[in-house]
Motif scaffolding. Structure first.
Motif, PDB file in Angstrom:
ATOM      1  N   ILE A  95      23.291  -0.177 -25.280  1.00 52.87           N
ATOM      2  CA  ILE A  95      23.876  -0.772 -26.491  1.00 52.87           C
ATOM      3  C   ILE A  95      24.625  -2.066 -26.215  1.00 52.87           C
ATOM      4  O   ILE A  95      24.435  -3.058 -26.928  1.00 52.87           O
ATOM      5  N   ASP A  96      25.462  -2.106 -25.184  1.00 52.83           N
ATOM      6  CA  ASP A  96      26.248  -3.324 -24.983  1.00 52.83           C
ATOM      7  C   ASP A  96      25.423  -4.505 -24.487  1.00 52.83           C
ATOM      8  O   ASP A  96      25.873  -5.639 -24.553  1.00 52.83           O
ATOM      9  N   ASP A  97      24.197  -4.259 -24.023  1.00 56.26           N
ATOM     10  CA  ASP A  97      23.320  -5.371 -23.633  1.00 56.26           C
ATOM     11  C   ASP A  97      22.946  -6.248 -24.835  1.00 56.26           C
ATOM     12  O   ASP A  97      22.555  -7.397 -24.665  1.00 56.26           O
ATOM     13  N   PHE A  98      23.056  -5.709 -26.036  1.00 58.54           N
ATOM     14  CA  PHE A  98      22.709  -6.471 -27.236  1.00 58.54           C
ATOM     15  C   PHE A  98      23.825  -7.430 -27.668  1.00 58.54           C
ATOM     16  O   PHE A  98      23.607  -8.284 -28.517  1.00 58.54           O
ATOM     17  N   HIS A  99      25.009  -7.280 -27.080  1.00 58.80           N
ATOM     18  CA  HIS A  99      26.144  -8.128 -27.469  1.00 58.80           C
ATOM     19  C   HIS A  99      25.850  -9.602 -27.201  1.00 58.80           C
ATOM     20  O   HIS A  99      25.376  -9.975 -26.134  1.00 58.80           O
ATOM     21  N   GLY A 100      26.125 -10.419 -28.179  1.00 56.26           N
ATOM     22  CA  GLY A 100      25.980 -11.860 -28.018  1.00 56.26           C
ATOM     23  C   GLY A 100      24.581 -12.392 -28.241  1.00 56.26           C
ATOM     24  O   GLY A 100      24.355 -13.596 -28.113  1.00 56.26           O
ATOM     25  N   ILE A 101      23.638 -11.538 -28.579  1.00 61.84           N
ATOM     26  CA  ILE A 101      22.286 -12.030 -28.860  1.00 61.84           C
ATOM     27  C   ILE A 101      22.335 -12.817 -30.168  1.00 61.84           C
ATOM     28  O   ILE A 101      22.820 -12.313 -31.184  1.00 61.84           O
ATOM     29  N   GLU A 102      21.869 -14.044 -30.111  1.00 58.93           N
ATOM     30  CA  GLU A 102      21.878 -14.912 -31.287  1.00 58.93           C
ATOM     31  C   GLU A 102      20.483 -15.470 -31.524  1.00 58.93           C
ATOM     32  O   GLU A 102      19.740 -15.726 -30.581  1.00 58.93           O
ATOM     33  N   ASN A 103      20.168 -15.635 -32.771  1.00 57.97           N
ATOM     34  CA  ASN A 103      18.906 -16.243 -33.187  1.00 57.97           C
ATOM     35  C   ASN A 103      17.675 -15.513 -32.650  1.00 57.97           C
ATOM     36  O   ASN A 103      16.675 -16.148 -32.326  1.00 57.97           O
ATOM     37  N   HIS A 104      17.785 -14.192 -32.548  1.00 55.45           N
ATOM     38  CA  HIS A 104      16.593 -13.400 -32.222  1.00 55.45           C
ATOM     39  C   HIS A 104      15.661 -13.491 -33.419  1.00 55.45           C
ATOM     40  O   HIS A 104      16.058 -13.246 -34.560  1.00 55.45           O
ATOM     41  N   ILE A 105      14.431 -13.853 -33.192  1.00 52.97           N
ATOM     42  CA  ILE A 105      13.474 -14.037 -34.280  1.00 52.97           C
ATOM     43  C   ILE A 105      12.820 -12.697 -34.607  1.00 52.97           C
ATOM     44  O   ILE A 105      12.252 -12.041 -33.741  1.00 52.97           O
ATOM     45  N   TYR A 106      12.911 -12.317 -35.861  1.00 47.36           N
ATOM     46  CA  TYR A 106      12.327 -11.072 -36.362  1.00 47.36           C
ATOM     47  C   TYR A 106      11.348 -11.434 -37.477  1.00 47.36           C
ATOM     48  O   TYR A 106      11.718 -12.107 -38.430  1.00 47.36           O
ATOM     49  N   VAL A 107      10.115 -10.994 -37.326  1.00 44.79           N
ATOM     50  CA  VAL A 107       9.098 -11.248 -38.349  1.00 44.79           C
ATOM     51  C   VAL A 107       8.665  -9.905 -38.908  1.00 44.79           C
ATOM     52  O   VAL A 107       8.232  -9.028 -38.163  1.00 44.79           O
ATOM     53  N   THR A 108       8.801  -9.735 -40.220  1.00 48.65           N
ATOM     54  CA  THR A 108       8.390  -8.473 -40.838  1.00 48.65           C
ATOM     55  C   THR A 108       6.875  -8.458 -41.005  1.00 48.65           C
ATOM     56  O   THR A 108       6.251  -9.513 -41.099  1.00 48.65           O
ATOM     57  N   PRO A 109       6.281  -7.281 -41.070  1.00 50.08           N
ATOM     58  CA  PRO A 109       4.826  -7.226 -41.285  1.00 50.08           C
ATOM     59  C   PRO A 109       4.420  -7.635 -42.700  1.00 50.08           C
ATOM     60  O   PRO A 109       3.267  -7.929 -42.953  1.00 50.08           O
ATOM     61  N   TYR A 110       5.375  -7.682 -43.631  1.00 49.63           N
ATOM     62  CA  TYR A 110       5.061  -7.989 -45.023  1.00 49.63           C
ATOM     63  C   TYR A 110       5.348  -9.441 -45.390  1.00 49.63           C
ATOM     64  O   TYR A 110       4.806  -9.952 -46.346  1.00 49.63           O
ATOM     65  N   ASP A 111       6.242 -10.063 -44.655  1.00 49.64           N
ATOM     66  CA  ASP A 111       6.658 -11.418 -44.975  1.00 49.64           C
ATOM     67  C   ASP A 111       6.486 -12.264 -43.720  1.00 49.64           C
ATOM     68  O   ASP A 111       7.162 -12.034 -42.731  1.00 49.64           O
ATOM     69  N   PRO A 112       5.602 -13.223 -43.724  1.00 50.42           N
ATOM     70  CA  PRO A 112       5.330 -13.968 -42.493  1.00 50.42           C
ATOM     71  C   PRO A 112       6.439 -14.941 -42.070  1.00 50.42           C
ATOM     72  O   PRO A 112       6.330 -15.560 -41.037  1.00 50.42           O
ATOM     73  N   THR A 113       7.511 -15.039 -42.859  1.00 50.13           N
ATOM     74  CA  THR A 113       8.587 -15.938 -42.456  1.00 50.13           C
ATOM     75  C   THR A 113       9.492 -15.264 -41.450  1.00 50.13           C
ATOM     76  O   THR A 113       9.517 -14.041 -41.320  1.00 50.13           O
TER      77      THR A 113
END
Length: 158
Positions: free
Chosen positions: A89-107
């Motif tokens: 869990i603490d490895d996720f601290h400070g992650i910024e601007n991780h790009i997430y693309v949904t399967p329904y919305d290509p943005t």
């Protein structure tokens, strides 16, 4: 002459009414689109929180049972991890601007994650020492959102 003037005024009134109706329809459509992006942003935040929750609580708990809070990762948390490489869990601290693309919305949605130790009996109370409760806050942004969608969840051990 009076008939022509009356016809022009009637035409002008009809045109203004039509423009006003079109503006209202456009505002309604834009509001609907914004609500859709907010809904998708909330789903993205929930998905990320679910993913984080399936990871180990801490590096120390991955290999042994921890009975003392001082055995957990001390603050400050490392902020050099990537989303894909994080394994607790603490490895996720400070992650910024991780790009997430949904399967329904290509943005692309941008995800920022913060992790902090909190009091087990009061999750709103941030601690400066280790505890068996970590609060994960996920903020999702998108160009179509007026403000980001933020969600938090507390994960505890054991």
């Amino acid at each position: 002459m009076n008939q022509t003037l009356t016809a022009v005024l009637a035409l002008l009134t009809a045109t203004l009414l039509s423009i006003n109706l079109q503006q209202n329809a456009l505002r309604s459509l834009l509001s609907s689109i914004t609500n859709e992006y907010e809904t998708i942003g909330g789903a993205v935040a929930l998905d990320v929180l679910d993913y984080v929750g399936y990871q180990e609580f801490d590096d120390a708990t991955a290999t042994a049972t921890v009975t003392n809070e001082s055995q957990l990762t001390p603050l400050p948390f490392d902020t050099t991890q990537t989303f894909a490489a994080a394994d607790d869990i603490d490895d996720f601290h400070g992650i910024e601007n991780h790009i997430y693309v949904t399967p329904y919305d290509p943005t692309e949605y941008l995800v920022d994650i913060d992790v902090e130790y909190v009091a087990e009996d009061n999750p709103d109370s941030t601690l400066t020492t280790q505890s068996f409760a970590k609060k994960v806050t996920v903020t999702v942004t998108h160009p179509q959102l007026n403000s980001g969608v933020t969600m938090s969840q507390v994960f505890s051990y054991p």
